[in-house]
Design a protein around this motif. Structure first.
Motif, PDB file in Angstrom:
ATOM      1  N   UNK A 289      12.490  32.379  15.268  1.00 29.35           N
ATOM      2  CA  UNK A 289      13.181  30.975  14.483  1.00 29.35           C
ATOM      3  C   UNK A 289      13.149  31.351  13.201  1.00 29.35           C
ATOM      4  N   UNK A 290      12.133  32.221  12.454  1.00 30.44           N
ATOM      5  CA  UNK A 290      12.254  32.513  11.118  1.00 30.44           C
ATOM      6  C   UNK A 290      13.790  33.532  10.827  1.00 30.44           C
ATOM      7  N   UNK A 291      13.963  34.592  12.058  1.00 32.88           N
ATOM      8  CA  UNK A 291      15.184  35.492  11.803  1.00 32.88           C
ATOM      9  C   UNK A 291      16.566  34.611  11.737  1.00 32.88           C
ATOM     10  N   UNK A 292      16.377  33.332  12.392  1.00 32.87           N
ATOM     11  CA  UNK A 292      17.667  32.349  12.682  1.00 32.87           C
ATOM     12  C   UNK A 292      17.744  31.791  11.226  1.00 32.87           C
ATOM     13  N   UNK A 293      16.719  31.769  10.369  1.00 35.23           N
ATOM     14  CA  UNK A 293      16.906  30.958   9.164  1.00 35.23           C
ATOM     15  C   UNK A 293      16.524  29.508   9.137  1.00 35.23           C
ATOM     16  N   UNK A 294      15.792  29.261  10.151  1.00 37.37           N
ATOM     17  CA  UNK A 294      15.425  27.810  10.290  1.00 37.37           C
ATOM     18  C   UNK A 294      14.495  27.586   9.359  1.00 37.37           C
ATOM     19  N   UNK A 295      14.775  26.357   8.517  1.00 39.68           N
ATOM     20  CA  UNK A 295      13.692  25.729   7.412  1.00 39.68           C
ATOM     21  C   UNK A 295      12.626  25.065   8.162  1.00 39.68           C
ATOM     22  N   UNK A 296      11.541  25.172   7.493  1.00 44.77           N
ATOM     23  CA  UNK A 296      10.135  24.715   8.020  1.00 44.77           C
ATOM     24  C   UNK A 296      10.420  23.093   7.640  1.00 44.77           C
ATOM     25  N   UNK A 297      10.271  22.425   8.692  1.00 43.97           N
ATOM     26  CA  UNK A 297      10.230  20.718   8.523  1.00 43.97           C
ATOM     27  C   UNK A 297       8.818  20.330   9.354  1.00 43.97           C
TER      28      UNK A 297
END
Length: 350
Positions: A289-297
């Protein structure tokens, strides 16, 4: 993967009986709640559509074919159930064009109930809530026990688990996400990528929520938590004073859990440690998820059930009516009440 592996413990005790959900489409009715005043003019045609046993994406394809426009010009706020009777909005971008004849899109599975022009297209996530009317049939269980459980749910809410349908049949979306994560790559198709990333985030959230339910802290704030109002995406930290805010008891304010993305959890203390531990249990998906560039929500841990009412059309049928914020699952409520005799794909839309 079983439902218990994908979700977690129940908050209100063992099921009070068993029932069947969705024996027919009319047993699961969903109405999208969209608080947007339509202008009556503009280059976007908005459609209020009723569909039966038809998923949202196929409804969009039908409308596009009938209108003679590319699918990319069709918009909708959220996905709704296939095996259900649902009503939701779609919009068509028709700059400089008159309203098309959409009769070819309609049959017993799709009806266009209303049409109106507007100046803007319908955005994903624009709906504020979904209204539900569920009918549980072939119901078994003690009526007094069921009454007490429903009163408890109305007063305290339920854990805001992502439903098993988010993860696909037998957890297929998670298996697929892990396959891509192990290879360090992502699906090329946008919809598939979104579906798998969403499933991975949802699993980590459910892992954290399951820990809070087991500890009895899913519906109360503790120092270090991040708090949010029911219909808000913003959040703020909880200190000792915030943990006694009367809006928590009123079910207006709730502790939240992570929708994982880049950066550390902004929670603090024991809350942050628990979130890091839950994500660490799914380290492969967490890093993907981090590698995909997802922002923390953030997502609220406790789900208040708006306007919950119930009655018995027949001795073995229980009808429930209620409203949930968008992105929340009606089956999470049913799970706290009865065991489903037939598990089927059900979702509240997201």
């Amino acid at each position: 993967m079983t439902e218990s592996e994908l979700l977690g413990p129940r908050a209100h005790g063992e099921p009070c009986g068993s029932a069947v959900l969705k024996a027919v489409a009319e047993d699961f009715q969903v109405d999208e709640v969209l608080d947007i005043p339509l202008a009556g003019e503009g280059e976007h045609l908005w459609l209020w559509v009723e569909k039966r046993n038809l998923n949202t994406e196929e409804a969009a394809r039908r409308i596009a074919r009938a209108a003679g426009v590319p699918l990319k010009l069709i918009s909708y706020a959220g996905l709704k159930d296939r095996q259900a009777l649902t009503r939701q909005w779609f919009s068509l971008h028709l700059p400089g064009k008159s309203d098309p004849d959409l009769a070819a899109a309609e049959d017993e599975g799709l009806r266009i109930l209303k049409r109106q022009r507007h100046s803007r297209k319908l955005q994903r996530g624009a709906h504020s809530a979904n209204g539900f009317r569920l009918r549980l049939t072939r119901l078994t269980g003690d009526p007094e026990q069921l009454e007490a459980r429903l009163q408890r749910i109305r007063q305290r809410g339920i854990p805001n688990y992502f439903g098993a349908q988010r993860f696909g049949f037998d957890g297929g979306n998670i298996h697929e996400a892990r396959h891509f994560a192990q290879q360090g790559r992502f699906p090329e198709q946008r919809n598939r990528r979104s579906r798998l990333l969403s499933a991975a985030r949802s699993l980590i959230f459910n892992r954290l929520l399951a820990e809070r339910v087991a500890a009895g802290s899913w519906d109360r704030a503790q120092p270090g938590d991040l708090l949010a109002f029911t219909d808000s995406r913003s959040f703020f930290p909880a200190g000792v004073e915030e943990c006694s805010d009367p809006r928590l008891a009123a079910l207006d304010l709730h502790p939240t859990g992570p929708l994982w993305g880049r950066g550390e959890s902004p929670a603090a203390g024991a809350s942050q440690a628990l979130e890091q531990s839950a994500a660490g249990g799914e380290a492969l998906l967490r890093d993907w998820l981090v590698e995909a560039g997802m922002e923390h929500e953030r997502r609220i841990l406790r789900l208040p059930i708006g306007g919950l009412t119930w009655h018995y059309p027949a001795p073995d049928i229980l009808q429930l009516e209620f409203v949930l914020p968008s992105g929340c699952f009606a089956t999470a409520l049913v799970r706290e009440l009865v065991e489903l005799a037939e598990q089927t794909d059900t979702a509240c839309g997201f």
